[in-house]
Scaffold this active site. Structure first.
Site, mmCIF file in Angstrom:
data_model
loop_
_atom_site.group_PDB
_atom_site.id
_atom_site.type_symbol
_atom_site.label_atom_id
_atom_site.label_comp_id
_atom_site.label_asym_id
_atom_site.label_seq_id
_atom_site.Cartn_x
_atom_site.Cartn_y
_atom_site.Cartn_z
ATOM 1 C CB CYS A 148 -0.898 -0.005 1.238
ATOM 2 S SG CYS A 148 -2.053 1.367 1.321
ATOM 3 C CG HIS A 190 -5.650 -2.378 -1.666
ATOM 4 N ND1 HIS A 190 -4.621 -3.063 -1.050
ATOM 5 C CD2 HIS A 190 -5.390 -1.062 -1.423
ATOM 6 C CE1 HIS A 190 -3.795 -2.213 -0.479
ATOM 7 N NE2 HIS A 190 -4.240 -0.985 -0.693
ATOM 8 C CD GLU A 191 -7.000 1.668 -4.095
ATOM 9 O OE1 GLU A 191 -5.882 1.247 -4.394
ATOM 10 O OE2 GLU A 191 -7.192 2.554 -3.234
ATOM 11 C CG HIS A 194 -7.457 2.487 1.295
ATOM 12 N ND1 HIS A 194 -6.698 2.571 2.442
ATOM 13 C CD2 HIS A 194 -6.623 2.010 0.326
ATOM 14 C CE1 HIS A 194 -5.469 2.158 2.197
ATOM 15 N NE2 HIS A 194 -5.400 1.803 0.923
#
Length: 261
Positions: A148, A190-191, A194
């Site tokens: 990341c 993954h995003e 966030h």
């Protein structure tokens, strides 16, 4: 389109649930400027994805893209170029001028954009996803290495769904509905994490699969060398290898590097 600082683990934006963006505000100049800055920041960091919380903005927006490697210009032999003084030979036509970039025209929320199943490999065109919703598709979890830009210099083995359905809005306010597979599905998950205050470390099942970048490349990545012989004095790390200077390390320009997600 300035490059914005990427915040690191410890910044409260990375541990907060991002706010949904009202569809009627997608066309606001401030929102469009944020999207442009995120794209520029992602590319400057050689990234394949970036979420708004990573630039300190708690909104449900992320961008991603995996561009193809730069093409090598083919070698041109002298015989392939028609000389201008040969009768009947003509110069190559001039390349058309690049199209003028236009400011995006926001459409009414809910206007269909496009539906597709994204390929699992190869270049991925630029995507801007606002207020996303993900639905995992059938299939066993797949383990692969991630990193990341907000947690530089670390690699971790993370399980992800092999395919997810993505729904949301694009930067024009149009509805998005498509299935991402393979590496693209990993980027999207993954995003999306966030936007919910989750980082890849939280998804790891075993911290034995966590390593610093240099050690990961040397011992754990595909094609890495075998572990050193403990009785071989030449295999002992040097002082410079054992203790590295504490300096920021940007992601590799190689698009497949797991840190660049």
């Amino acid at each position: 389109m300035p490059v914005r600082p990427i915040v690191r683990l410890g910044h409260p934006a990375l541990r907060s649930v991002a706010q949904a963006l009202p569809p009627g505000r997608i066309g606001d100049p401030a929102v469009q400027e944020l999207v442009d800055d995120m794209i520029e920041t992602m590319r400057a960091a050689h990234g394949v994805g970036l979420a708004a919380p990573q630039v300190g903005t708690s909104l449900q927006i992320f961008v991603y893209e995996m561009a193809p490697p730069p093409a090598q210009a083919p070698e041109v032999q002298a015989s392939d170029v028609p000389p201008s003084d040969v009768p009947g030979a003509s110069a190559a036509p001039a390349a058309p001028a690049a199209a003028e970039r236009r400011a995006p025209e926001v459409q009414a929320p809910g206007t269909p954009a496009r539906e597709a199943v994204r390929e699992a490999s190869g270049p991925i065109p630029l995507h801007v996803v606002i207020n996303p919703m993900l639905t995992p598709q059938a299939g066993e979890l797949v383990y692969d290495w991630e990193g990341c830009l907000s947690i530089p210099d670390l690699r971790g083995l993370v399980p992800r769904h092999p395919a997810v359905r993505v729904r949301g809005l694009d930067r024009l306010g149009r509805a998005l509905d498509y299935v991402a597979e393979g590496f693209e599905a990993r980027i999207v998950q993954h995003e999306y994490d966030h936007l919910n205050g989750v980082v890849f470390l939280d998804r790891m099942r075993d911290l034995k699969g966590l390593a610093f970048r240099d050690e990961w490349e040397r011992y754990m990545a595909a094609g890495a060398a075998d572990p050193p012989d403990p009785l071989d004095p030449h295999a002992r790390p040097s002082a410079s290898e054992a203790v590295q200077a504490d300096e920021p390390v940007l992601a590799s320009a190689h698009r497949g590097d797991p840190e660049v997600i």
